[in-house]
Design an enzyme around this catalytic site. Structure first.
Site, PDB file in Angstrom:
ATOM      1  N   CYS A 128       0.801  -1.235   0.000  1.00  0.00           N
ATOM      2  CA  CYS A 128       0.000   0.000   0.000  1.00  0.00           C
ATOM      3  C   CYS A 128       0.831   1.281   0.000  1.00  0.00           C
ATOM      4  CB  CYS A 128      -0.955  -0.015   1.190  1.00  0.00           C
ATOM      5  SG  CYS A 128      -0.164  -0.490   2.734  1.00  0.00           S
ATOM      6  N   HIS A 235      -2.975   6.452   4.374  1.00  0.00           N
ATOM      7  CA  HIS A 235      -1.568   6.549   4.760  1.00  0.00           C
ATOM      8  C   HIS A 235      -0.970   7.867   4.254  1.00  0.00           C
ATOM      9  CE1 HIS A 235      -1.786   2.448   5.865  1.00  0.00           C
ATOM     10  NE2 HIS A 235      -1.079   1.876   4.909  1.00  0.00           N
TER      11      HIS A 235
END
Ligand code: A2P
Length: 331
Positions: A128, A235
């Site tokens: 990710c 994130h």
């Protein structure tokens, strides 16, 4: 129209895969959903239709599947993905099991969709934090070349699946953690995945290795520190990048503003910079705080934020599937 399977359909990423397939209006004939025996028989509503979850077993090899999206962990992928792909099924695997294997494309469509080909039916979806970082770095790499990349990540608990979110909520209630070794609520942990012999964590090593593979730059200097923060979703990665050829700040900004999949959100005078709350539910990678590092030549800082469950996992996987069937990606 395609028969599409989601393996790990009840998980955080699997559920998001179903949502993105529907949102992108992927041409589905039949949607087949697989999970463990714990979930088998339960139903999931997709587009107003009840779909029964199947128990994953060897029976999957006899089911009529054209495309399978896997997100049920590395060992499940290792067990089922190779044989399915040998049978001609297009398999897009979200685990880390095959990412660094030679001959297996590791793909972020905006960056290296050229690695996809009809004869390579097993495709790995990258880590990710790496996905969002390379979306921002690839256009700079193309124009200026890169000599060094240093990452510090600020990673949301949704990256650990439901158990990460549960630990954040437990902490808010004053309860002890069950997933992380220390409380994540009111805290930050410089520890994602297991520690390796070189002192890095596996997450950090993934960012290093996968960046080199995706950017096709085996000798690129890359380092990373990955940190879990008490944020539910999306994130952030602080990137320090050294370019091979000189560039002005304005030129770097212009390249990023034009880059596929990037939204430049950068105006300090108006306090404009991306935060995780801005990127939840989005498939673009948001970049801000672009500035020169005055301590080193040709070096710039970028602040890069993206929805880790969407672009960092489910949406990227569905975009790969779109490329494989010759559809332009939705974004
Ligand atoms: P289940 O819900 O039945 O356990 P997450 O990463 O969010 O924890 O999700 C993991 C996904 O992988 C879930 O859909 C989970 O299904 C699935 N899964 C876990 N173990 C197995 C297994 N042995 N066989 C099939 N699916 C599994």
């Amino acid at each position: 129209m395609y028969n599409v399977a989601v393996v790990g359909a009840t998980g955080a990423v699997g559920q998001k895969m179903i949502e993105v397939l529907t949102e992108y209006e992927f041409p589905i004939n039949e949607l087949l959903l697989y999970a463990s025996a714990r979930s088998a028989g339960k139903t999931v509503q997709v587009n107003g239709q009840d779909i029964v979850i199947r128990e994953l077993s060897d029976l999957i090899y006899t089911d009529a599947i054209d495309i399978a999206l896997f997100s049920a962990g590395g060992s499940i992928s290792e067990q089922y993905a190779p044989r399915l792909s040998e049978q001609g099924v297009i398999v897009i695997d979200n685990s880390s099991a095959f990412r660094m294997q030679e001959g297996i494309p590791l793909v972020v469509p905006e960056v290296n969709r050229v690695e996809l080909s009809p004869d390579k039916s097993l495709i790995a979806n990258p880590n990710c934090s790496t996905i969002q970082s390379v979306v921002a770095l690839a256009p700079l790499s193309d124009v200026y070349g890169l000599t060094r990349v240093a990452y510090t990540s600020y990673q949301a608990v949704s990256g650990s699946g439901q158990k990460g979110i549960d630990d954040l909520e437990r902490g808010a209630q004053g309860e002890a953690p069950q997933n992380y070794p220390y409380p994540i609520y009111n805290n930050v942990l410089p520890h994602i995945d297991v520690f390796l012999e070189n002192g890095y964590t596996k997450e950090e090593q993934k960012m290093i290795d996968e960046t080199r593979k995706i950017l096709n730059a085996p000798d690129l200097g890359v380092t990373a520190t990955c940190v879990r923060v008490p944020v539910r979703n999306s994130h952030a990665v602080s990137i320090t990048v050294t370019l091979e050829r000189g560039a002005t700040l304005e030129e770097v900004r212009a390249v990023l503003a034009d880059a596929p999949g990037v939204v430049l959100m950068d105006n300090p005078t108006e306090l404009l910079y991306p935060t995780p709350l801005d990127t939840n539910g989005k498939d673009e990678v948001y970049v801000g705080r672009v500035r020169r590092d005055d301590s080193q030549p040709n070096t710039f800082h970028l602040w890069c934020v993206a929805d880790n469950v969407r672009k960092g996992a489910a949406a990227n996987a569905v975009q790969i599937a779109q490329c494989m069937i010759g559809q332009t990606t939705a974004k």
